[in-house]
Design an enzyme around this catalytic site. Sequence first.
Site, mmCIF file in Angstrom:
data_model
loop_
_atom_site.group_PDB
_atom_site.id
_atom_site.type_symbol
_atom_site.label_atom_id
_atom_site.label_comp_id
_atom_site.label_asym_id
_atom_site.label_seq_id
_atom_site.Cartn_x
_atom_site.Cartn_y
_atom_site.Cartn_z
ATOM 1 N N SER A 1 61.171 32.366 -1.588
ATOM 2 C CA SER A 1 61.188 32.116 -0.151
ATOM 3 C C SER A 1 62.312 32.946 0.477
ATOM 4 O O SER A 1 63.417 33.013 -0.052
ATOM 5 C CB SER A 1 61.423 30.636 0.139
ATOM 6 O OG SER A 1 60.433 29.839 -0.478
ATOM 7 N N ASP B 1 57.791 23.516 1.341
ATOM 8 C CA ASP B 1 57.966 24.763 0.586
ATOM 9 C C ASP B 1 56.997 24.844 -0.590
ATOM 10 O O ASP B 1 56.952 25.859 -1.287
ATOM 11 C CB ASP B 1 59.417 24.866 0.096
ATOM 12 C CG ASP B 1 59.785 26.263 -0.381
ATOM 13 O OD1 ASP B 1 59.258 27.241 0.185
ATOM 14 O OD2 ASP B 1 60.592 26.385 -1.320
ATOM 15 N N GLN C 1 56.684 30.458 7.141
ATOM 16 C CA GLN C 1 57.567 30.996 6.102
ATOM 17 C C GLN C 1 57.179 32.425 5.779
ATOM 18 O O GLN C 1 56.006 32.772 5.769
ATOM 19 C CB GLN C 1 57.495 30.178 4.819
ATOM 20 C CG GLN C 1 58.424 30.687 3.708
ATOM 21 C CD GLN C 1 58.280 29.911 2.412
ATOM 22 O OE1 GLN C 1 57.643 30.383 1.475
ATOM 23 N NE2 GLN C 1 58.865 28.713 2.351
#
Length: 282
Positions: A224, A200, A274
């Site tokens: 996110s 991430d 993502q």
Amino acid sequence: MAVDDLVRLLDLEQIDDDLFRGLRAKSRWQRVFGGQVAGQALVAAGRTVEPERLVHSLHGYFIRPGDPSLPIVYQVDRVRDGRSFSTRRVVATQHAQTIFTLSASFQYAQDGIEHQADMPDVPVPETLPTIEERYADFPEAAAFYKAGQRPIDLRYVDDPPWQQRQHGPRVGPSRVWMRANGRLPDAPMLHACVLTFASDMTLLDSVLARHGVAPGVDDISMASLDHAVWFERPFRADEWLLYATDSPSASGGRGLASGRFFTRDGVQVASVVQEGMIRIRS
């Protein structure tokens, strides 16, 4: 050492069968770092699966901002245990509300056909500036990044967003070497959870580079939205991994980024996708 704090962060307390509690991280962020909740949720799922079954994929949705002042509770649903695969669903809650959901699949090791993409030709990490050296002349960016958790050693191959913005938008990949900032125990599940945590980080850099903007310098709101990881081959998260990311699209206040992890000898070990919320205020 920061990596010891990360290992403790990923060592969940078992409250009941299939119910776990994660410690809160030491952070000045206003919300929980996405990699933390994803990594802890994967730990919870892994605790309910036979050790011989290794995680091969996870898919997560970030639903509400996590409160960094409180622990997170993880409820695991044992969806299915087949002969080769096990599926788990995890719901993470705070304040009696769902903040994150995870689906993960585990598999016995099996042989089969193999191929992979070629690793980008990049300098070795030892020749690249440390993250501290990268933002030495950028106090605004330094303050933003120092506010986060730092158990991962980062070495940018391409200019990070706060340096790239001086040159304007850049089309192309964003690449960074990363590894746990210390030695980890010999536990494959832990290494998968640390990679999940690290995946991430820097992923949305490739979106920002396309527009020549940087968090901590420009007025940007980022979060996110969803996150997927496919674990393809064995690896150690405390050894250098190249994270090569790119952004094929951005629209509607969202940016899409994909990435691949390679060992330093060119083996592709994981793939990531993502979508993040990215709002640039004028």
